[in-house]
Design a protein around this motif. Structure first.
Motif, short mmCIF file in Angstrom:
data_model
loop_
_atom_site.label_atom_id
_atom_site.label_comp_id
_atom_site.label_asym_id
_atom_site.label_seq_id
_atom_site.Cartn_x
_atom_site.Cartn_y
_atom_site.Cartn_z
N ILE A 200 0.86 -1.18 0.00
CA ILE A 200 0.00 0.00 0.00
C ILE A 200 0.89 1.23 0.00
O ILE A 200 1.81 1.35 0.82
CB ILE A 200 -0.91 0.00 1.25
CG1 ILE A 200 -1.80 -1.24 1.22
CG2 ILE A 200 -1.75 1.26 1.29
CD1 ILE A 200 -2.63 -1.40 2.45
N ARG A 201 0.62 2.16 -0.90
CA ARG A 201 1.39 3.40 -1.00
C ARG A 201 0.46 4.59 -0.86
O ARG A 201 -0.66 4.57 -1.36
CB ARG A 201 2.10 3.48 -2.35
CG ARG A 201 3.12 2.41 -2.56
CD ARG A 201 3.79 2.56 -3.91
NE ARG A 201 4.57 1.36 -4.18
CZ ARG A 201 4.84 0.92 -5.37
NH1 ARG A 201 4.41 1.56 -6.42
NH2 ARG A 201 5.57 -0.16 -5.52
N ARG A 202 0.97 5.63 -0.19
CA ARG A 202 0.24 6.89 -0.03
C ARG A 202 -1.20 6.66 0.43
O ARG A 202 -2.16 7.04 -0.22
CB ARG A 202 0.27 7.69 -1.34
CG ARG A 202 1.68 8.13 -1.74
CD ARG A 202 1.68 8.94 -3.02
NE ARG A 202 1.09 8.28 -4.18
CZ ARG A 202 1.72 7.40 -4.95
NH1 ARG A 202 2.97 7.06 -4.67
NH2 ARG A 202 1.12 6.87 -5.98
N PHE A 203 -1.32 6.00 1.60
CA PHE A 203 -2.63 5.68 2.15
C PHE A 203 -2.82 6.40 3.48
O PHE A 203 -1.97 6.32 4.36
CB PHE A 203 -2.76 4.16 2.36
CG PHE A 203 -4.07 3.74 2.94
CD1 PHE A 203 -5.23 3.76 2.18
CD2 PHE A 203 -4.16 3.32 4.26
CE1 PHE A 203 -6.43 3.37 2.71
CE2 PHE A 203 -5.36 2.93 4.80
CZ PHE A 203 -6.51 2.94 4.02
N SER A 204 -3.92 7.09 3.61
CA SER A 204 -4.27 7.76 4.86
C SER A 204 -5.69 7.39 5.21
O SER A 204 -6.56 7.27 4.34
CB SER A 204 -4.16 9.29 4.71
OG SER A 204 -2.83 9.65 4.39
N THR A 205 -5.94 7.25 6.49
CA THR A 205 -7.29 6.90 6.93
C THR A 205 -7.55 7.44 8.33
O THR A 205 -6.62 7.76 9.07
CB THR A 205 -7.51 5.38 6.92
OG1 THR A 205 -8.87 5.11 7.16
CG2 THR A 205 -6.67 4.68 7.96
N LYS A 206 -8.83 7.57 8.66
CA LYS A 206 -9.23 7.94 10.01
C LYS A 206 -10.47 7.15 10.38
O LYS A 206 -11.20 6.65 9.52
CB LYS A 206 -9.48 9.44 10.11
CG LYS A 206 -10.40 10.03 9.08
CD LYS A 206 -10.42 11.53 9.23
CE LYS A 206 -11.10 12.18 8.04
NZ LYS A 206 -11.10 13.61 8.16
N TYR A 207 -10.70 7.03 11.69
CA TYR A 207 -11.80 6.19 12.16
C TYR A 207 -13.16 6.83 11.93
O TYR A 207 -14.12 6.14 11.63
CB TYR A 207 -11.62 5.88 13.66
CG TYR A 207 -10.49 4.91 13.91
CD1 TYR A 207 -10.65 3.56 13.62
CD2 TYR A 207 -9.28 5.33 14.42
CE1 TYR A 207 -9.63 2.65 13.83
CE2 TYR A 207 -8.26 4.43 14.65
CZ TYR A 207 -8.43 3.09 14.36
OH TYR A 207 -7.42 2.21 14.58
N LEU B 100 -6.44 12.05 11.29
CA LEU B 100 -5.98 10.85 10.60
C LEU B 100 -5.24 9.92 11.57
O LEU B 100 -4.43 10.36 12.38
CB LEU B 100 -5.03 11.25 9.46
CG LEU B 100 -5.67 11.97 8.27
CD1 LEU B 100 -4.60 12.42 7.31
CD2 LEU B 100 -6.66 11.06 7.59
N SER B 101 -5.55 8.64 11.47
CA SER B 101 -4.86 7.66 12.30
C SER B 101 -3.65 7.08 11.54
O SER B 101 -2.69 6.65 12.16
CB SER B 101 -5.81 6.56 12.75
OG SER B 101 -6.39 5.94 11.63
N LEU B 102 -3.71 7.03 10.21
CA LEU B 102 -2.59 6.63 9.36
C LEU B 102 -2.34 7.76 8.36
O LEU B 102 -3.26 8.20 7.67
CB LEU B 102 -2.87 5.34 8.61
CG LEU B 102 -2.93 4.05 9.41
CD1 LEU B 102 -3.32 2.91 8.49
CD2 LEU B 102 -1.60 3.77 10.06
N LYS B 103 -1.08 8.22 8.29
CA LYS B 103 -0.74 9.27 7.34
C LYS B 103 0.30 8.73 6.37
O LYS B 103 1.41 8.42 6.77
CB LYS B 103 -0.17 10.49 8.07
CG LYS B 103 -1.18 11.13 9.01
CD LYS B 103 -0.56 12.30 9.72
CE LYS B 103 -1.53 12.88 10.73
NZ LYS B 103 -0.94 13.97 11.50
N ASN B 104 -0.06 8.64 5.10
CA ASN B 104 0.84 8.18 4.04
C ASN B 104 1.51 6.88 4.44
O ASN B 104 2.67 6.68 4.34
CB ASN B 104 1.84 9.24 3.65
CG ASN B 104 1.11 10.36 2.89
OD1 ASN B 104 0.10 10.10 2.25
ND2 ASN B 104 1.63 11.55 2.98
#
Length: 144
Positions: free
Chosen positions: A127-134, A140-144
């Motif tokens: 996985i590349r350049r992935f950001s997500t939040k709950y 954001l919980s995951l940044k890039n």
């Protein structure tokens, strides 16, 4: 909650089956007590009136055999009820076996290269350049 509902329904049916089985057993015992009492009364009456020349030992043996047959008769009735109850499952399996099969799962894939014969070749994901939040209002919980 769905499991509890299914479990309650199963338990309700099983308790009803057990209760009806016990009810039947009690009624059969009561009927056999009446029958055994009648047979004992007649055996004593026939012996005292000397209507038939029957040995008292044979009368006692026949009454004890009748008592054993009472238990065997009740066991046979309960087993036949159990077989009928279990055959419902077999009937369901046979009915489900006659159902037509569902259609194959077909998914339109926009990239036809994904349908190569040996795809996927590895059991890894990159996985590349992935950001997500709950939640939308959280950071954001995951940044890039």
């Amino acid at each position: 909650r769905k499991f509890e509902t299914a479990h309650d329904n199963h338990t309700r049916a099983f308790v009803a089956f057990s209760a009806s089985s016990r009810w039947l057993g009690f009624r059969m015992d009561a009927l056999m007590v009446v029958f055994l009492s009648f047979a004992t009364f007649l055996a004593v009456l026939f012996q005292q009136q000397d209507w038939f020349g029957v040995d008292p030992a044979i009368l006692g043996l026949s009454l004890s055999m009748l008592t054993q047959l009472v238990g065997l008769f009740q066991w046979c009735i309960r087993q036949s009820a159990e077989v009928v109850n279990q055959m419902v499952g077999v009937e369901r399996v046979l009915a489900f076996g006659d159902l037509p099969s569902e259609a194959d799962f077909v998914k339109d894939v926009p990239d036809k290269d994904l349908l190569k014969e040996n795809w996927p070749n590895e059991g890894s994901i990159e996985i590349r350049r992935f950001s997500t939040k709950y939640r939308p209002n959280l950071p954001l919980s995951l940044k890039n």
